[in-house]
Design a protein around this motif. Structure first.
Motif, mmCIF file in Angstrom:
data_model
loop_
_atom_site.group_PDB
_atom_site.id
_atom_site.type_symbol
_atom_site.label_atom_id
_atom_site.label_comp_id
_atom_site.label_asym_id
_atom_site.label_seq_id
_atom_site.Cartn_x
_atom_site.Cartn_y
_atom_site.Cartn_z
ATOM 1 N N ILE A 61 -51.241 -41.093 30.131
ATOM 2 C CA ILE A 61 -51.134 -42.478 30.603
ATOM 3 C C ILE A 61 -50.614 -42.446 32.029
ATOM 4 O O ILE A 61 -49.658 -41.723 32.344
ATOM 5 C CB ILE A 61 -50.156 -43.259 29.702
ATOM 6 C CG1 ILE A 61 -50.660 -43.191 28.251
ATOM 7 C CG2 ILE A 61 -50.031 -44.704 30.167
ATOM 8 C CD1 ILE A 61 -49.681 -43.775 27.259
ATOM 9 N N ASP A 62 -51.241 -43.237 32.892
ATOM 10 C CA ASP A 62 -50.801 -43.259 34.285
ATOM 11 C C ASP A 62 -49.694 -44.272 34.463
ATOM 12 O O ASP A 62 -49.896 -45.479 34.297
ATOM 13 C CB ASP A 62 -51.989 -43.638 35.195
ATOM 14 C CG ASP A 62 -53.029 -42.549 35.222
ATOM 15 O OD1 ASP A 62 -54.226 -42.861 35.031
ATOM 16 O OD2 ASP A 62 -52.643 -41.387 35.435
ATOM 17 N N LEU A 63 -48.509 -43.770 34.793
ATOM 18 C CA LEU A 63 -47.338 -44.643 34.931
ATOM 19 C C LEU A 63 -46.822 -44.602 36.364
ATOM 20 O O LEU A 63 -46.613 -43.528 36.929
ATOM 21 C CB LEU A 63 -46.229 -44.159 33.976
ATOM 22 C CG LEU A 63 -44.866 -44.838 34.109
ATOM 23 C CD1 LEU A 63 -44.946 -46.287 33.658
ATOM 24 C CD2 LEU A 63 -43.821 -44.093 33.300
ATOM 25 N N GLY A 64 -46.614 -45.778 36.925
ATOM 26 C CA GLY A 64 -45.985 -45.823 38.233
ATOM 27 C C GLY A 64 -44.539 -46.287 38.050
ATOM 28 O O GLY A 64 -44.260 -47.184 37.271
ATOM 29 N N ALA A 70 -45.430 -37.722 28.236
ATOM 30 C CA ALA A 70 -46.577 -38.538 27.801
ATOM 31 C C ALA A 70 -47.295 -39.174 28.977
ATOM 32 O O ALA A 70 -48.372 -39.732 28.841
ATOM 33 C CB ALA A 70 -46.105 -39.629 26.855
ATOM 34 N N PHE A 71 -46.670 -39.109 30.150
ATOM 35 C CA PHE A 71 -47.197 -39.858 31.295
ATOM 36 C C PHE A 71 -47.584 -38.953 32.458
ATOM 37 O O PHE A 71 -47.027 -37.882 32.646
ATOM 38 C CB PHE A 71 -46.140 -40.826 31.843
ATOM 39 C CG PHE A 71 -45.710 -41.871 30.861
ATOM 40 C CD1 PHE A 71 -44.420 -41.848 30.348
ATOM 41 C CD2 PHE A 71 -46.573 -42.876 30.466
ATOM 42 C CE1 PHE A 71 -44.009 -42.824 29.456
ATOM 43 C CE2 PHE A 71 -46.151 -43.851 29.578
ATOM 44 C CZ PHE A 71 -44.872 -43.826 29.061
ATOM 45 N N ASP A 72 -48.506 -39.447 33.231
ATOM 46 C CA ASP A 72 -48.820 -38.879 34.531
ATOM 47 C C ASP A 72 -48.082 -39.783 35.509
ATOM 48 O O ASP A 72 -48.490 -40.924 35.716
ATOM 49 C CB ASP A 72 -50.334 -38.978 34.740
ATOM 50 C CG ASP A 72 -50.854 -37.875 35.607
ATOM 51 O OD1 ASP A 72 -52.074 -37.682 35.605
ATOM 52 O OD2 ASP A 72 -50.045 -37.200 36.281
ATOM 53 N N VAL A 100 -46.819 -50.097 35.284
ATOM 54 C CA VAL A 100 -45.845 -49.860 36.358
ATOM 55 C C VAL A 100 -44.478 -50.299 35.851
ATOM 56 O O VAL A 100 -44.312 -51.415 35.345
ATOM 57 C CB VAL A 100 -46.224 -50.657 37.635
ATOM 58 C CG1 VAL A 100 -45.125 -50.535 38.672
ATOM 59 C CG2 VAL A 100 -47.536 -50.137 38.194
ATOM 60 N N LEU A 101 -43.510 -49.379 35.971
ATOM 61 C CA LEU A 101 -42.139 -49.661 35.516
ATOM 62 C C LEU A 101 -41.288 -49.973 36.738
ATOM 63 O O LEU A 101 -41.202 -49.165 37.661
ATOM 64 C CB LEU A 101 -41.592 -48.422 34.795
ATOM 65 C CG LEU A 101 -40.094 -48.385 34.461
ATOM 66 C CD1 LEU A 101 -39.760 -49.439 33.433
ATOM 67 C CD2 LEU A 101 -39.701 -47.010 33.937
ATOM 68 N N ASN A 116 -38.558 -54.170 34.108
ATOM 69 C CA ASN A 116 -39.851 -54.864 34.132
ATOM 70 C C ASN A 116 -40.983 -53.872 33.971
ATOM 71 O O ASN A 116 -40.988 -52.817 34.605
ATOM 72 C CB ASN A 116 -40.042 -55.579 35.483
ATOM 73 C CG ASN A 116 -39.204 -56.826 35.555
ATOM 74 O OD1 ASN A 116 -38.862 -57.409 34.545
ATOM 75 N ND2 ASN A 116 -38.842 -57.212 36.767
ATOM 76 N N VAL A 117 -41.893 -54.215 33.107
ATOM 77 C CA VAL A 117 -43.086 -53.376 32.983
ATOM 78 C C VAL A 117 -44.308 -54.256 33.195
ATOM 79 O O VAL A 117 -44.494 -55.247 32.493
ATOM 80 C CB VAL A 117 -43.181 -52.721 31.585
ATOM 81 C CG1 VAL A 117 -44.545 -52.051 31.398
ATOM 82 C CG2 VAL A 117 -42.069 -51.686 31.406
#
Lengths: 367, 259
Positions: free
Chosen positions: A54-57, A79-81, A103-104, A122-123
């Protein structure tokens, strides 16, 4: 007596002759054996089942002990990229473009006191991808729960406040269209030239032309010009169909795509001439053209992204001529990049054009 | 051996010491001859004698190892394109663009020579006027041969090379082709043909050269060669009759072209 029967029986000798004839047919052997072997090998090497991360910023506006702990916990979950170097504006844009699933954003003062505001992150998530979004949010929530538990204040639980966003969600057809356009250009250039030119040779038409004062350059120009015109028409038809029937959005400049079609067409027409220079007859030209075209069709990112391939294979695949063309057309048509940003792909195409042009000039014969 | 029938006119073909070999075979072994302007000149010989290679060198389609070949005063080895502009070449197994019709093919070929022609008139001269819109592969063998000859005329050449022009044709078509060749001679064109049919060579050629194993072993007018043979004591086995089977055939099926 059985021996005599075998030797004189017409059915048996016709069968023997038929087997002999079949096994001497190189084209048939190619399609029957080589092609399926290639297909199985290619699909065997690629691993479609691999779990995609999962792509997470992450945007850390708090930058305190608690926020850093949260981030390092999230990292260890694997779990994240993760991308955490961009500004909030950049991450929001990336999410809109479809380059992030979530995006977190951690606001300043995170975890510093017990007020509701400080116990919240905030997500923002891509609402077009519910699986990735909800999976990502659960994982972040569980990381927050770890911190809640560690602090011991179970009544003041850390929470997510989520916000959906309408990202640009690409369908398979959006991905596929530029790939198919590039592939069609390749097939037309390679097969149309290789086949028809070899046929002209084997039928003696070229020899009849050799008896006239015509310059090879005139004749070749005529063939090349015709094929390139067809490339352009092909591209227009395919894009037209995708836009009208399948609602594909053409983000970039159509003229830029046509320019790429022209350059790509040039590369593959030139390759076709090289093949026809090498092959005297159709039954050598056909397998040769196929042996060049088929691997490219699978390995150049036409139907699926090249980054799903093993690294070693990807390294080679990235330099195939079709890869340059696919990447360039995809970037322009789908991502809306301008044609100059594709200078590296264009350079790759020109490199291939020079090589194949040189080979075709060296190998050209009238008969 | 008479080399030049009319010493006052410059020969249109001059060959001197032509040599060509392939890795294991000497195809042309030092051949020399001349062809006068307006002649019909035949080259005869068994397969592999070197006729085709010699002719290909003169046509600018093949390079020689050594020797000189002048066609219409031009050194064909130095400037084959200049030679090709003024000659017409009929190859034995001719093929033309398969999705153009006869008219279109002639127009394209004329444009290669930078000439404009009346395609229908040219087709008419070989009795193919009604097939102007047909494709080449739709024609019968005889029609293909006639079209092939027509295609050699688009540039109004001074010299025609015809490779086995009547092979595979029925008697009517053969006779028709002979008439065409005689017509070329009347128009002042020179014709160099190769053939396996002695009757054809006798009928059409002012002089013939007989090649064998890469050399010219005899060259003269057909009648002179026959007289020389008889002088050497040759006796024919059977006396010539007043008519032969071909005469029977033509009498029964008629002299008109069937297709």
């Amino acid at each position: 007596m059985l021996n005599r029967l075998i030797q004189t029986n017409p059915t048996i000798s016709l069968t023997k002759a038929s087997m002999r004839i079949w096994f001497r047919d190189r084209v048939a052997i190619f399609w029957t054996f080589f092609l399926p072997v290639v297909l199985i090998s290619v699909f065997g090497l690629l691993d479609f089942g691999a779990f995609r991360t999962i792509d997470l910023g992450i945007v850390d506006r708090a930058d305190n002990q608690t926020s850093r702990k949260l981030i390092s916990d999230i990292r260890t979950l694997d779990a994240f990229d993760i991308s955490d170097t961009a500004s909030e504006a950049e991450e929001r844009q990336a999410l809109l473009d479809g380059d992030r699933n979530l995006v977190l954003i951690i606001e300043p003062g995170f975890g510093e006191d017990s007020s509701q505001n400080q116990r919240r992150v905030n997500v923002i998530y891509n609402q077009g991808q519910p699986k990735e979004s909800s999976a990502g949010q659960s994982i972040i929530q569980s990381a927050l729960d770890e911190i809640t538990f560690a602090e011991g204040k179970l009544t003041d639980r850390y929470q997510i406040e989520s916000q959906p966003v309408d990202s640009r969600n690409l369908r398979f057809i959006d991905f596929l269209l530029p790939g198919v356009v590039a592939m069609s250009i390749m097939q037309m250039g390679l097969f149309s030239v290789a086949f028809s030119f070899v046929q002209l040779k084997s039928k003696g038409i070229l020899r009849r032309l050799q008896a006239t004062p015509v310059l090879p350059a005139s004749f070749i120009f005529a063939q090349v010009f015709t094929r390139l015109t067809v490339s352009i028409l092909q591209t227009l038809v395919l894009i037209g169909l995708a836009v009208i029937a399948f609602n594909v959005q053409l983000e970039g400049n159509l003229l830029a795509v046509l320019l790429l079609a022209l350059i790509g067409g040039g590369v593959f027409v030139s390759m076709g001439f090289a093949v026809s220079g090498f092959a005297r007859t159709e039954d050598v030209a056909a397998p040769l053209a196929n042996a060049i075209a088929l691997p490219m069709m699978f390995l150049s990112g036409v139907f699926f992204p090249r980054d799903t391939m093993p690294d070693a294979l990807q390294l080679v695949a990235d330099y195939l001529p079709l890869s340059f063309l696919v990447d360039a057309i995809r970037s322009v048509a789908v991502d809306g990049q301008n044609v100059w940003s594709q200078w590296d792909n264009i350079l790759g195409l020109i490199g291939w054009l020079s090589i194949t042009f040189f080979i075709s000039v060296r190998l050209f014969r009238w008969e | 051996m008479k080399l030049n029938p009319n010493p006052e006119i410059e020969p249109i073909i001059q060959v001197d010491g032509l040599r060509k070999s392939y890795s294991d075979l000497i195809a042309v072994n030092g051949v020399s001859f001349e062809v006068g302007s307006g002649e019909v000149f035949g080259i005869l010989g068994p397969n592999g004698a070197g006729k085709t290679t010699t002719v290909e060198i003169l046509e600018g389609m093949r390079s020689a190892d050594s020797g000189k070949a002048l066609v219409n005063g031009i050194d064909v080895q130095k400037d084959p394109r200049a030679v090709k502009k003024v000659i017409g070449i009929q190859l034995q197994s001719s093929a033309f663009f398969d999705r153009l019709n006869l008219s279109e093919i002639l127009d394209v070929m004329a444009s290669i020579y930078q000439k404009k022609i009346d395609a229908s008139k040219l087709l008419d001269s070989v009795e193919l006027a009604d097939r102007a819109k047909s494709l080449f592969q739709e024609l019968s063998g005889g029609q293909k041969q006639r079209f092939s000859v027509a295609s050699t005329l688009v540039n109004d050449p001074v010299l025609l090379f015809l490779d086995e022009p009547t092979t595979g044709l029925d008697p009517q078509a053969r006779r028709h082709m002979w008439e065409l060749i005689k017509q070329f001679k009347l128009e002042g064109r020179t014709v160099l043909l190769t053939t396996h049919y002695m009757e054809e060579a006798s009928e059409l050629c002012d002089r013939v050269a007989i090649m064998d194993h890469g050399n010219i072993v005899a060259m003269d007018r057909p009648t002179a060669l026959v007289d020389a043979l008889i002088k050497r004591g040759f006796q024919k086995e059977r006396v010539e009759t007043k008519a032969n089977l071909e005469d029977v055939f033509l009498d029964i099926t008629g002299r008109e072209l069937q297709d």
